[in-house]
Design an enzyme around this catalytic site. Structure first.
Site, mmCIF file in Angstrom:
data_model
loop_
_atom_site.group_PDB
_atom_site.id
_atom_site.type_symbol
_atom_site.label_atom_id
_atom_site.label_comp_id
_atom_site.label_asym_id
_atom_site.label_seq_id
_atom_site.Cartn_x
_atom_site.Cartn_y
_atom_site.Cartn_z
ATOM 1 N N HIS A 64 41.510 -9.887 -6.885
ATOM 2 C CA HIS A 64 42.445 -11.412 -7.820
ATOM 3 C C HIS A 64 43.604 -11.070 -8.399
ATOM 4 O O HIS A 64 44.248 -11.829 -8.534
ATOM 5 C CB HIS A 64 41.040 -11.918 -8.433
ATOM 6 C CG HIS A 64 40.905 -11.419 -9.663
ATOM 7 N ND1 HIS A 64 39.827 -10.653 -10.351
ATOM 8 C CD2 HIS A 64 41.784 -11.766 -11.021
ATOM 9 C CE1 HIS A 64 40.241 -10.350 -11.477
ATOM 10 N NE2 HIS A 64 41.311 -11.045 -11.850
ATOM 11 N N ASP A 109 35.987 -7.844 -5.063
ATOM 12 C CA ASP A 109 37.089 -7.785 -5.719
ATOM 13 C C ASP A 109 37.787 -6.754 -5.977
ATOM 14 O O ASP A 109 37.518 -5.887 -7.154
ATOM 15 C CB ASP A 109 36.864 -8.742 -7.201
ATOM 16 C CG ASP A 109 38.130 -9.246 -7.936
ATOM 17 O OD1 ASP A 109 39.222 -9.102 -7.411
ATOM 18 O OD2 ASP A 109 38.073 -9.405 -9.028
ATOM 19 N N GLY A 202 43.512 -10.307 -18.682
ATOM 20 C CA GLY A 202 44.730 -9.417 -18.761
ATOM 21 C C GLY A 202 44.100 -8.079 -18.660
ATOM 22 O O GLY A 202 44.760 -7.061 -18.401
ATOM 23 N N SER A 204 41.836 -7.549 -16.421
ATOM 24 C CA SER A 204 41.427 -7.388 -15.014
ATOM 25 C C SER A 204 42.158 -6.202 -14.085
ATOM 26 O O SER A 204 43.172 -6.119 -14.300
ATOM 27 C CB SER A 204 41.846 -8.853 -14.206
ATOM 28 O OG SER A 204 40.915 -9.904 -14.923
ATOM 29 N N GLY A 205 41.234 -5.794 -13.443
ATOM 30 C CA GLY A 205 41.903 -4.627 -12.425
ATOM 31 C C GLY A 205 41.775 -3.196 -13.051
ATOM 32 O O GLY A 205 41.824 -2.157 -12.419
HETATM 33 C C1 4AZ Z 1 39.827 -13.011 -16.761
HETATM 34 O O1 4AZ Z 1 40.274 -13.834 -16.656
HETATM 35 C C2 4AZ Z 1 38.501 -12.277 -17.278
HETATM 36 N N1 4AZ Z 1 34.750 -11.164 -20.006
HETATM 37 C C3 4AZ Z 1 38.384 -11.000 -17.146
HETATM 38 C C4 4AZ Z 1 37.427 -10.395 -17.561
HETATM 39 C C5 4AZ Z 1 36.331 -11.147 -18.274
HETATM 40 C C6 4AZ Z 1 36.650 -12.437 -18.247
HETATM 41 C C7 4AZ Z 1 37.621 -13.122 -17.721
HETATM 42 C C8 4AZ Z 1 35.198 -10.358 -18.705
HETATM 43 O O2 4AZ Z 1 40.772 -12.065 -15.946
#
Ligand code: 4AZ
Length: 253
Positions: A64, A109, A202, A204-205
């Site tokens: 994503h 993902d 932020g 993420s990944g």
């Molecule tokens: C996001 O929006 C996101 N609490 C990443 C991790 C989590 C929630 C949202 C986990 O990238």
């Protein structure tokens, strides 16, 4: 009387501001030596996602993160606790997302990137081993990143943060007091939570690590550190075979 009332309010405000500075959510700043596999993935030099070093030219991240991304605009920074300075900045040469990534359900993902030039390994930049097995319910783990310190915050930390979590069995994550996601949680995912600790936007990944092995990729969640809604991660063990094949292919082209 009136002055002391304002003074107390002022102190309370200061305390809250200071506490906030230490909150991934509820975590603490770390040195890059503590997570030398962590990289910041950047578009035009701005951090937007985390990633993990798995080989000198291969970075693992979430699919994503790379939707509609032009590879020409992407770089990674490795070997620094600051997303905006220090370490090694390297261009991304190629990206490969899982062909069955489904945005709506966060299925598959997972993505890999090939760097234009190899990273120089040392104490500040090191690859991480991928796990072969799914960690059991209750196993200790930690997640790191430059993501938000709390949900919907506008403040982004400059220094890498990390926080301790516990792995939650995917069934427990579906339908208990601890996890209320229902069947949107599949065996391809891992949940992890502990008190008010969590990953957030932020992060993420980025890496979920247990016993020095990569067990998950920060993927999604409802809010951040919300009661009954653990952080959800891509389950590395499930994708071990896919990763082996794809990493080989991306390394040789
Ligand atoms: C996001 O929006 C996101 N609490 C990443 C991790 C989590 C929630 C949202 C986990 O990238």
């Amino acid at each position: 009387m009136r002055i002391s009332y304002f003074f107390v309010l002022f102190l309370l405000f200061c305390t809250m501001t200071v506490l906030d500075a230490y909150r991934i959510v509820n975590g603490h700043p770390i040195d890059i030596q503590e997570a030398p596999w962590q990289v910041s993935i950047q578009k035009y030099g701005f951090h937007f996602c985390g990633g993990s070093i798995v080989a000198s030219q291969i970075i693992l991240t979430a699919a994503h993160c790379l939707v509609n991304m032009d590879v020409k605009t992407l770089t990674i920074r490795a070997g620094s606790r600051f997303w905006k300075k220090g370490g090694q900045v390297v261009k991304v040469a190629k990206i490969k997302s899982h062909t069955e990534y489904r945005a709506k359900k966060y299925l598959n993902d997972i993505a890999i990137m090939r760097l234009a030039t190899p990273l120089k390994f040392g104490p500040l930049a090191q690859p991480i081993t991928l796990t072969s097995s799914v960690p059991r319910d209750g196993t200790g783990a930690s997640v790191s990143g430059w993501g938000l310190l709390k949900a919907k915050s506008t403040k982004r930390p400059e220094i890498l943060q990390a926080v301790n979590l516990r792995i939650m069995d995917y069934k427990k994550c579906q339908n208990t007091n601890y996890g209320r996601y229902g069947y949107s949680i599949t065996r391809q995912m891992i949940c992890a939570a502990l008190n008010a600790n969590d990953a957030c936007q932020g992060d993420s990944g980025g890496p979920l690590v247990s016993k020095k092995k990569l067990v998950g990729i920060v993927s999604w969640g409802r809010g951040c550190a919300a009661q009954g809604f653990p952080g959800v991660y891509t389950n590395i063990a499930y994708y071990k075979k896919w990763l082996k094949t794809e990493i080989k292919e991306l390394t040789n082209c």
